[in-house]
Motif scaffolding. Sequence first.
Motif, PDB file in Angstrom:
ATOM      1  N   PHE A  65       0.465   0.665 -18.107  1.00  0.00           N
ATOM      2  CA  PHE A  65      -0.774   0.016 -17.696  1.00  0.00           C
ATOM      3  C   PHE A  65      -1.011   0.154 -16.192  1.00  0.00           C
ATOM      4  CE2 PHE A  65      -3.100  -3.205 -20.538  1.00  0.00           C
ATOM      5  CZ  PHE A  65      -3.034  -2.366 -21.636  1.00  0.00           C
ATOM      6  N   PHE A  66      -0.337   1.134 -15.565  1.00  0.00           N
ATOM      7  CA  PHE A  66      -0.583   1.351 -14.135  1.00  0.00           C
ATOM      8  C   PHE A  66      -0.816   2.823 -13.808  1.00  0.00           C
ATOM      9  CE2 PHE A  66       0.717   0.415  -9.527  1.00  0.00           C
ATOM     10  CZ  PHE A  66      -0.505  -0.162  -9.241  1.00  0.00           C
TER      11      PHE A  66
ATOM     12  N   LEU B  41     -11.435  -0.648 -16.645  1.00  0.00           N
ATOM     13  CA  LEU B  41      -9.980  -0.566 -16.746  1.00  0.00           C
ATOM     14  C   LEU B  41      -9.355  -0.647 -15.358  1.00  0.00           C
ATOM     15  CD1 LEU B  41      -9.432   1.999 -19.625  1.00  0.00           C
ATOM     16  CD2 LEU B  41      -9.460  -0.505 -19.691  1.00  0.00           C
ATOM     17  N   MET B  42      -9.717  -1.713 -14.655  1.00  0.00           N
ATOM     18  CA  MET B  42      -9.241  -1.992 -13.303  1.00  0.00           C
ATOM     19  C   MET B  42      -9.318  -3.501 -13.120  1.00  0.00           C
ATOM     20  SD  MET B  42     -10.680  -0.223  -9.818  1.00  0.00           S
ATOM     21  CE  MET B  42      -9.700  -0.200  -8.310  1.00  0.00           C
ATOM     22  N   PHE B  43      -8.280  -4.216 -13.553  1.00  0.00           N
ATOM     23  CA  PHE B  43      -8.363  -5.673 -13.534  1.00  0.00           C
ATOM     24  C   PHE B  43      -7.041  -6.271 -13.070  1.00  0.00           C
ATOM     25  CE2 PHE B  43      -7.229  -4.273 -17.778  1.00  0.00           C
ATOM     26  CZ  PHE B  43      -6.237  -5.141 -18.206  1.00  0.00           C
ATOM     27  N   ALA B  44      -7.088  -7.555 -12.685  1.00  0.00           N
ATOM     28  CA  ALA B  44      -5.946  -8.179 -12.037  1.00  0.00           C
ATOM     29  C   ALA B  44      -5.902  -9.666 -12.321  1.00  0.00           C
ATOM     30  CB  ALA B  44      -6.017  -7.941 -10.527  1.00  0.00           C
TER      31      ALA B  44
ATOM     32  N   GLY C 253       1.255  -3.046 -12.246  1.00  0.00           N
ATOM     33  CA  GLY C 253       1.382  -2.920 -10.803  1.00  0.00           C
ATOM     34  C   GLY C 253       1.312  -4.266 -10.109  1.00  0.00           C
ATOM     35  N   LYS C 254       1.508  -4.216  -8.792  1.00  0.00           N
ATOM     36  CA  LYS C 254       1.497  -5.433  -7.995  1.00  0.00           C
ATOM     37  C   LYS C 254       0.757  -5.145  -6.705  1.00  0.00           C
ATOM     38  CE  LYS C 254       5.532  -7.028  -6.598  1.00  0.00           C
ATOM     39  NZ  LYS C 254       5.515  -7.291  -5.146  1.00  0.00           N
ATOM     40  N   GLY C 255       0.159  -6.168  -6.102  1.00  0.00           N
ATOM     41  CA  GLY C 255      -0.556  -5.980  -4.849  1.00  0.00           C
ATOM     42  C   GLY C 255      -1.107  -7.297  -4.348  1.00  0.00           C
ATOM     43  N   GLY C 256      -2.251  -7.222  -3.661  1.00  0.00           N
ATOM     44  CA  GLY C 256      -2.858  -8.421  -3.108  1.00  0.00           C
ATOM     45  C   GLY C 256      -2.406  -8.673  -1.690  1.00  0.00           C
ATOM     46  N   LEU C 257      -3.194  -9.437  -0.955  1.00  0.00           N
ATOM     47  CA  LEU C 257      -2.893  -9.727   0.444  1.00  0.00           C
ATOM     48  C   LEU C 257      -1.516 -10.357   0.606  1.00  0.00           C
ATOM     49  CD1 LEU C 257      -3.892  -9.796   3.382  1.00  0.00           C
ATOM     50  CD2 LEU C 257      -4.888 -12.044   2.912  1.00  0.00           C
ATOM     51  N   HIS C 258      -1.124 -11.217  -0.328  1.00  0.00           N
ATOM     52  CA  HIS C 258       0.156 -11.912  -0.250  1.00  0.00           C
ATOM     53  C   HIS C 258       1.187 -11.353  -1.227  1.00  0.00           C
ATOM     54  CE1 HIS C 258      -1.962 -14.863   2.178  1.00  0.00           C
ATOM     55  NE2 HIS C 258      -2.888 -14.933   1.237  1.00  0.00           N
ATOM     56  N   GLY C 259       0.876 -10.240  -1.886  1.00  0.00           N
ATOM     57  CA  GLY C 259       1.796  -9.665  -2.858  1.00  0.00           C
ATOM     58  C   GLY C 259       1.928 -10.494  -4.116  1.00  0.00           C
ATOM     59  N   HIS C 260       0.898 -11.290  -4.423  1.00  0.00           N
ATOM     60  CA  HIS C 260       0.970 -12.222  -5.558  1.00  0.00           C
ATOM     61  C   HIS C 260       0.059 -11.821  -6.714  1.00  0.00           C
ATOM     62  CE1 HIS C 260      -2.754 -13.353  -3.672  1.00  0.00           C
ATOM     63  NE2 HIS C 260      -2.996 -14.295  -4.559  1.00  0.00           N
ATOM     64  N   THR C 261      -0.461 -10.597  -6.669  1.00  0.00           N
ATOM     65  CA  THR C 261      -1.429 -10.145  -7.662  1.00  0.00           C
ATOM     66  C   THR C 261      -0.822  -9.080  -8.567  1.00  0.00           C
ATOM     67  OG1 THR C 261      -3.231 -10.550  -6.090  1.00  0.00           O
ATOM     68  CG2 THR C 261      -3.721  -9.142  -7.980  1.00  0.00           C
ATOM     69  N   LEU C 262      -1.018  -9.241  -9.868  1.00  0.00           N
ATOM     70  CA  LEU C 262      -0.636  -8.211 -10.832  1.00  0.00           C
ATOM     71  C   LEU C 262      -1.838  -7.327 -11.090  1.00  0.00           C
ATOM     72  CD1 LEU C 262       1.357 -10.438 -13.357  1.00  0.00           C
ATOM     73  CD2 LEU C 262       2.268  -9.053 -11.473  1.00  0.00           C
TER      74      LEU C 262
END
Length: 425
Positions: free
Chosen positions: A45-46, A354-357, A388-397
């Motif tokens: 899924f990434f 197909l780009m969601f979090a 995957g993982k990301g976000g400003l604080h690294g708290h987003t899947l």
Amino acid sequence: MPNLLSRHRAVMPSWVSLYYDQPIEIVSGRGCRVTDADGRSYLDFFAGILTNMLGYDVPEVREAVERQLRTGVVHTSTLYLIRSQVELAEQIAGLSGIEDAKVFFTNSGTEANETALLLATNARRSDQVLALRNSYHGRSYAATAVTGNRSWKNSSLSPVNVHYLHGADRARFAQLSDQEYLDFCADDLRQVLATATATDVACLIAEPVQGVGGFTAAPDGLLGTYKRILDEYGILLISDEVQTGWGRTGDHFWGIQAHGVTPDAMTFAKGLGNGFAIGGVVARGELMDALPAYGISTFGGNPIATAAAKATLDYLLEHDLQASAQRLGRMMIEDLRKAVEQLAVGGEVRGRGLMFAVDLVDPGTGAPSPALAARVLEEARRRGLLIGKGGLHGHTLRMAPPLTLSDEEAREGIGLLVDSLTAVC
């Protein structure tokens, strides 16, 4: 004999991060699934960071590459005519919506953004660039300079003079209506131009949906509002479509189309080659042609990469994968929202196509929780799902499966994701 992880750590930079407490080696793939060196299968899924757009072992792409390999010509450089490069450029120029468009091919999104910045700063004779907060545009010198996410900025030194705008931080202004937020952002842009910049700003570079930033996005229409103000000053608009292009967002072929505007240039990469290294810039001909010195790309747009890219793009269009992304994306985002409402660790669910979090938050304080995101990442892998993982604080899947995802795989993937989220509650 040391294992592959210890060998990796011995010779690769420490800042090249790896997922998982026990990183995996992917050794084969077919469709939307991959297999690791231990024989474990995963639903992907990434997609190699949104790059394996059609999935794995696609006959049409493989056969196009094999046909080119059989000619014996893997490389010639841009000093010679390359038929597949010209044909692909014609196709992209036509799809871009940009008037009198021309295309320059590179090897990556980073290179593409460097090229676009070069075009804009040359055209405007200015080193001043506008960018969005929480953005990511690559890891090279100028691309890092216009990145608005501290976790990905290695240096304060910069070849360009950057000022950051609001746009994808809508959640910080929840007290404002959408129109009030648009008005606020427009006024802020005017204030930046009036107070923080000198004359002749070169461009605004913006991702329609911020990739590394956690799939955050400016409200529809904001970049169009910005463009109308920029046009008053002659400032150019560059849309970074490295992650949002090729119909991934479902509603539109290019992410910028959600804003009702045609940019002066767009950059692209990732999914176009379905794993083969290719990127580029499509821009107005007069903008592209204005560079005063010679230029080549030794590897950009090489015969192998362009053969793969043309086969990928043809497959995408012939199978209308944009429509599939729209339909499956809406279904999965809705199902994920319903599930997250029942979970204390779930924050905002957002996305398009197909780009969601989903954000992970501390159940007690509601604060961003990168630790919980890391735990869910591990739980998903344990269940056979790569995310995957990301976000400003690294708290987003982050979820961005291949556009060839089936209905059954979509339901399976969301089920595994919800199970993983539930496991950390």
